[in-house]
Every structure is written in C-alpha cells, then in structure tokens.
Design an enzyme around this catalytic site. Structure first.
Site, short mmCIF file in Angstrom:
data_model
loop_
_atom_site.label_atom_id
_atom_site.label_comp_id
_atom_site.label_asym_id
_atom_site.label_seq_id
_atom_site.Cartn_x
_atom_site.Cartn_y
_atom_site.Cartn_z
N SER A 143 0.86 -1.17 0.00
CA SER A 143 0.00 0.00 0.00
C SER A 143 0.90 1.23 0.00
O SER A 143 1.42 1.62 1.05
CB SER A 143 -0.92 0.00 1.23
OG SER A 143 -1.78 1.12 1.21
N PRO A 144 1.13 1.83 -1.17
CA PRO A 144 2.04 2.98 -1.24
C PRO A 144 1.38 4.23 -0.67
O PRO A 144 0.16 4.27 -0.48
CB PRO A 144 2.27 3.13 -2.74
CG PRO A 144 1.01 2.63 -3.36
CD PRO A 144 0.55 1.49 -2.49
N ASP A 147 -2.89 -1.64 -3.11
CA ASP A 147 -4.00 -1.00 -2.40
C ASP A 147 -3.88 0.51 -2.55
O ASP A 147 -2.86 1.11 -2.19
CB ASP A 147 -3.94 -1.38 -0.92
CG ASP A 147 -4.80 -0.48 -0.04
OD1 ASP A 147 -5.94 -0.20 -0.44
OD2 ASP A 147 -4.32 -0.07 1.04
#
Length: 348
Positions: free
Chosen positions: A51-52, A94
């Site tokens: 999830s960046p 995500d």
C-alpha cells in the site's frame, strides 16, 4: 551473517546492506525501494503486496506524492516489480481515492494507474477488488462533515495485477463461511431448490447442493481497520512512539497471500511501513522481504515479532539498538531477540 532459513528463495546478501531485523523466514530492510528492488534477482518473487503513499493534495507525514506526479512516480517501482516477479507472480496494490483540490469532484488517478500499468508496462489486470472499511471515519472533512454534500469515503481500490494471463491462484484457500440460508440448503437441498435453468441463464444443477467447505468470496472485501490491542501498538505506546498513521489491517494482505501464494513462496512489500505484510507472511509460512525508507517506522515494526509479555525496558533497549544501527535477529522458536554485532550503514 543473517538468520535466514537455508531454504530461503534468494540470496539477500545481494542487497548489499544488513537488515534492520530478520527471522528465519524473512528480513526487513531500510532504504530506497527503487535501489533495493534493482538488486533483487529477476523473476524471484511470487507476490508483491503493498500500500504505497496515496496521491493526496495535502502532504502527509509518511511522504505522499501529489496527483500530478503520482503515476510516473509509482510506475518507476512497477517496472522493477514486473522484472522481479516470477512468470506466474502477482502484484497487489492498495490505493485510496482522492478528490480534486478545492472541488467536490473525484480524482481519477487511481483508475488511470491500471490502464498505464497494463498498456505501458505489460501487466494484466487479473481482477479489481474493493476494500470496504466499515470503521473508517467520515472524510473528506470539507465535503462530508462541514458542507455535508458527499457521502464518506470508505472504499479503497485494490488492483490485482499479474505478469501473465494465468497467474498462480487458488480461491479454495480463501473461501468464506456459508450464509445461514446456504447452510440450511446443504442440510436438505430438495427442500430449498429445484435443479433447473434460471431466467438469468444459470443452470442450477444438483451439484449446487454440494458442500465445498465454504463460499467463493466476492471482490468486495469487508475488513474493518480497527486494530487497537496488537503487540505493535502496545510497544509504540510503551515507548511513547507514534504508530504508523496509514496501516492496513492484517486481514487484507492475508487474503491475497493465501489466495495467490503457497507455503514457501516469497512475498515482498516495497512500502512496508509497520510491516503488516511481513508479519502476516511469517504467520502463513511464507518467506518475506520488506522495504521501508523510514528507520523510525521500521524499528517500531519489529515489535510485531516480539513476545507479548516482553518487558518495556527490553523493548526500549532493542528499539534503541536498531536506531543506533544494529541489526536484530528474531528467533521465532525461542521467541526472543538477539543482537547482531554487525552495524547497519543503510540509514547514515
């Protein structure tokens, strides 16, 4: 020396820096993910799940990019991920939604990403998932709380990219519990339905009444993000540290790790934060590697792997050793930490 199982899928010495901490199943590294990714062997990773930092208009403490530069920035990582994945590997991303600056109009950045990744990099969009977080607070404040002209934003897009059209996957590993009605149907199929072709075109045969151990999940994942009593949070509280502000719940990477990998496969998170992915991979008997550029976040993430009854002073000492550049070795069998003599140079 790094405390990794002799069957570990790759030689992590190629990363040319000691881990912040390691177990026999995985290792967490502090540094620039672009540089670290470049040193991994090609076609060595089964799953990248991450999830960046999201593309938001307001800067966050964990270092998000603005929307205008976001796609190019993220594509730099995706190109390397593509090279490092095995031919049947997957990349799960995500992404939260966002609004245009000063307007109650949604940004399209998170929908442009799969188009770019597939058209320009070569990924396939295996499936789109949507993570519904019922415990998410109302946001954005301006349009939802103040002016009350929009509903609260509580769904993230989760893109499942694959390197090939037929990636490794097994939905039987993520079956959900049958509904009460389905349970009754399984007890007495003849009482609840008649095998025949429905108006929709579905041919409901006798096989519909077979117990397969659970129902096939939908691509809407209802997972509350309401962690409040984990070992990680306890450690942060004991030391007066601020927990990572954008953690995803363990059930999210757990779903994809079970769905897209097998025990012994290698899972990578390139924006590890508090290392939820690495911890879940460890529990699921997968090998793992985590990259995170912020030593403070990564040092605190080691609390996830410590015994629950560990003394606060021990937590403090071990956390300080990491900050000072030592590398910790987590021994799951003994459920304790041991210090390496080797000083880390990655955050100098």
């Amino acid at each position: 020396m790094i405390n990794l199982n002799t069957d570990f899928p790759i030689d992590v010495e190629a990363l040319e820096c000691p881990p912040v901490y390691s177990t026999d199943k995985g290792a967490a590294f502090c540094g620039d993910s672009l540089e670290l990714l470049g040193k991994l062997p090609n076609e060595s990773v089964n799953l990248v799940v991450t999830s960046p930092p999201f593309a938001l208009q307001r800067k966050k403490e964990y270092g998000n990019k603005n929307q205008s530069e976001y796609i190019d920035w993220l594509a730099g990582f995706a190109r390397l991920v593509y090279r490092k994945l095995k031919s049947d590997g997957s990349f799960v991303l995500d992404l939260g939604g966002a609004y245009e600056k000063g307007k109650p109009v949604r940004s399209l950045y998170n929908f442009r990403i799969p188009i770019y990744f597939c058209d320009e990099i070569g990924f396939f969009l295996a499936e789109d998932f949507y993570w519904f977080n019922p415990s998410k607070l109302p946001s954005p404040i301006e349009w939802v709380n103040k002016r009350k002209i929009r509903a609260k934003d509580s769904v993230n897009t989760v893109w499942w990219f694959s390197k090939s059209e037929f990636p490794k996957s097994d939905v039987t590993q993520v079956l959900t519990e049958y509904s009460p009605r389905m349970k009754k149907l399984l007890e007495d199929p003849d009482k609840f339905y008649n095998p025949k072709k429905r108006p929709s075109g579905h041919d409901i045969s006798k096989g519909f009444g077979k117990n397969n151990g659970g129902a096939i999940p939908s691509n809407l994942l209802k997972i509350p993000n309401s962690e409040s009593n984990s070992q990680y949070l306890r450690g942060c509280k004991a030391l007066g540290l601020k927990a990572h502000p954008a953690r995803f719940p363990g059930k999210l990477p757990e779903f994809f790790i079970r769905f897209l990998t097998e025990p012994g496969d290698l899972v990578l998170d390139i924006f590890a934060g508090s290392n939820t992915t690495g911890f879940v991979a460890e529990q699921e008997n997968r090998y793992w590697i985590s990259f995170e550029k912020d030593i403070q976040y990564l040092a605190a993430s080691s609390f996830r792997f410590m015994q629950e009854n560990i003394h606060d002073q021990a937590l403090k000492d071990w956390h300080q050793e990491i900050i000072d550049g030592k590398s910790l070795e987590v021994s799951p069998k003994a459920n304790q930490l041991r210090l390496f003599e080797k000083a880390a140079q990655y955050h100098n």
